[in-house]
Design a protein around this motif. Structure first.
Motif, mmCIF file in Angstrom:
data_model
loop_
_atom_site.group_PDB
_atom_site.id
_atom_site.type_symbol
_atom_site.label_atom_id
_atom_site.label_comp_id
_atom_site.label_asym_id
_atom_site.label_seq_id
_atom_site.Cartn_x
_atom_site.Cartn_y
_atom_site.Cartn_z
ATOM 1 N N ASP A 163 -55.827 -31.861 7.704
ATOM 2 C CA ASP A 163 -55.912 -31.599 6.277
ATOM 3 C C ASP A 163 -55.099 -30.360 5.877
ATOM 4 O OD1 ASP A 163 -57.391 -32.111 3.666
ATOM 5 O OD2 ASP A 163 -57.928 -30.021 4.069
ATOM 6 N N ALA A 164 -54.360 -30.472 4.771
ATOM 7 C CA ALA A 164 -53.517 -29.375 4.291
ATOM 8 C C ALA A 164 -54.352 -28.173 3.865
ATOM 9 C CB ALA A 164 -52.641 -29.847 3.138
ATOM 10 N N TYR A 178 -54.141 -24.377 5.431
ATOM 11 C CA TYR A 178 -54.000 -23.138 4.662
ATOM 12 C C TYR A 178 -55.048 -22.117 5.098
ATOM 13 C CZ TYR A 178 -54.067 -19.779 0.903
ATOM 14 O OH TYR A 178 -54.052 -18.594 0.196
ATOM 15 N N ARG A 179 -56.297 -22.563 5.228
ATOM 16 C CA ARG A 179 -57.361 -21.652 5.671
ATOM 17 C C ARG A 179 -57.093 -21.146 7.090
ATOM 18 N NH1 ARG A 179 -60.982 -25.676 3.505
ATOM 19 N NH2 ARG A 179 -61.814 -25.948 5.601
ATOM 20 N N LEU A 180 -56.550 -22.004 7.932
ATOM 21 C CA LEU A 180 -56.223 -21.625 9.304
ATOM 22 C C LEU A 180 -55.187 -20.505 9.334
ATOM 23 C CD1 LEU A 180 -56.358 -22.093 12.390
ATOM 24 C CD2 LEU A 180 -54.551 -23.812 12.071
ATOM 25 N N ARG A 224 -53.658 -14.804 10.117
ATOM 26 C CA ARG A 224 -53.056 -13.564 9.601
ATOM 27 C C ARG A 224 -54.107 -12.457 9.477
ATOM 28 N NH1 ARG A 224 -47.965 -13.959 8.885
ATOM 29 N NH2 ARG A 224 -46.936 -15.858 8.212
ATOM 30 N N GLU A 225 -55.301 -12.811 9.020
ATOM 31 C CA GLU A 225 -56.378 -11.832 8.897
ATOM 32 C C GLU A 225 -56.773 -11.286 10.282
ATOM 33 O OE1 GLU A 225 -60.995 -11.997 7.666
ATOM 34 O OE2 GLU A 225 -59.601 -12.838 6.194
ATOM 35 N N ALA A 226 -56.835 -12.165 11.273
ATOM 36 C CA ALA A 226 -57.194 -11.744 12.626
ATOM 37 C C ALA A 226 -56.181 -10.751 13.187
ATOM 38 C CB ALA A 226 -57.301 -12.960 13.543
ATOM 39 N N TYR A 227 -54.935 -10.900 12.820
ATOM 40 C CA TYR A 227 -53.896 -9.973 13.276
ATOM 41 C C TYR A 227 -53.736 -8.788 12.330
ATOM 42 C CZ TYR A 227 -52.355 -12.566 17.307
ATOM 43 O OH TYR A 227 -52.315 -13.160 18.540
ATOM 44 N N GLY A 228 -54.597 -8.704 11.323
ATOM 45 C CA GLY A 228 -54.513 -7.583 10.390
ATOM 46 C C GLY A 228 -53.206 -7.554 9.638
ATOM 47 N N ASN A 234 -46.235 -16.731 15.454
ATOM 48 C CA ASN A 234 -45.623 -16.482 14.155
ATOM 49 C C ASN A 234 -44.767 -17.671 13.710
ATOM 50 O OD1 ASN A 234 -45.041 -14.479 11.963
ATOM 51 N ND2 ASN A 234 -42.959 -14.889 12.669
ATOM 52 N N ASP A 235 -43.993 -18.227 14.615
ATOM 53 C CA ASP A 235 -43.165 -19.399 14.299
ATOM 54 C C ASP A 235 -44.031 -20.595 13.908
ATOM 55 O OD1 ASP A 235 -40.957 -17.862 14.891
ATOM 56 O OD2 ASP A 235 -40.551 -18.841 16.813
ATOM 57 N N PHE A 236 -45.154 -20.765 14.600
ATOM 58 C CA PHE A 236 -46.079 -21.865 14.298
ATOM 59 C C PHE A 236 -46.667 -21.692 12.898
ATOM 60 C CE2 PHE A 236 -50.529 -23.545 14.766
ATOM 61 C CZ PHE A 236 -50.191 -24.890 14.753
ATOM 62 N N VAL A 237 -47.142 -20.491 12.593
ATOM 63 C CA VAL A 237 -47.708 -20.214 11.266
ATOM 64 C C VAL A 237 -46.642 -20.436 10.195
ATOM 65 C CG1 VAL A 237 -48.602 -18.364 9.773
ATOM 66 C CG2 VAL A 237 -49.529 -18.678 12.077
ATOM 67 N N PHE A 238 -45.431 -19.961 10.443
ATOM 68 C CA PHE A 238 -44.346 -20.140 9.481
ATOM 69 C C PHE A 238 -44.053 -21.627 9.254
ATOM 70 C CE2 PHE A 238 -39.791 -20.408 8.384
ATOM 71 C CZ PHE A 238 -39.834 -19.723 7.184
ATOM 72 N N SER A 239 -44.075 -22.422 10.316
ATOM 73 C CA SER A 239 -43.834 -23.865 10.181
ATOM 74 C C SER A 239 -44.904 -24.526 9.328
ATOM 75 C CB SER A 239 -43.788 -24.534 11.557
ATOM 76 O OG SER A 239 -42.660 -24.110 12.273
ATOM 77 N N ILE A 240 -46.143 -24.099 9.496
ATOM 78 C CA ILE A 240 -47.226 -24.634 8.652
ATOM 79 C C ILE A 240 -46.983 -24.227 7.203
ATOM 80 C CG2 ILE A 240 -49.689 -24.525 8.115
ATOM 81 C CD1 ILE A 240 -50.211 -24.254 11.132
#
Length: 66
Positions: free
Chosen positions: A15-16, A20-22, A27-31, A40-46
């Motif tokens: 689910d999209a 988004y929540r993921l 990002r919150e976990a990494y402050g 980072n590349d994975f998050v950017f791809s999402i």
């Protein structure tokens, strides 16, 4: 709406809105600091996928539907 993202050894299919929540949780976990390149590349791809389907705008802000 479901999305599929594959980046190196990581993948997401689901689910999209959950995607988004993921990414927000990651990002919150990494402050909001630099995370490992692979993650980072994975998050950017999402984020790019979410842009392409109209969930995020060109500045990666969530588009609020009135």
């Amino acid at each position: 709406m479901d999305i599929k993202v594959r980046e190196k050894g990581l993948s997401y299919e689901g689910d999209a809105e959950y995607a988004y929540r993921l990414i927000e949780s990651i990002r919150e976990a990494y402050g909001y600091n630099e995370m490992p390149k692979m993650l980072n590349d994975f998050v950017f791809s999402i984020e790019v996928t979410l842009q392409n389907i109209g969930v995020l705008d060109e500045w990666f802000n969530k588009i609020e539907v009135a």
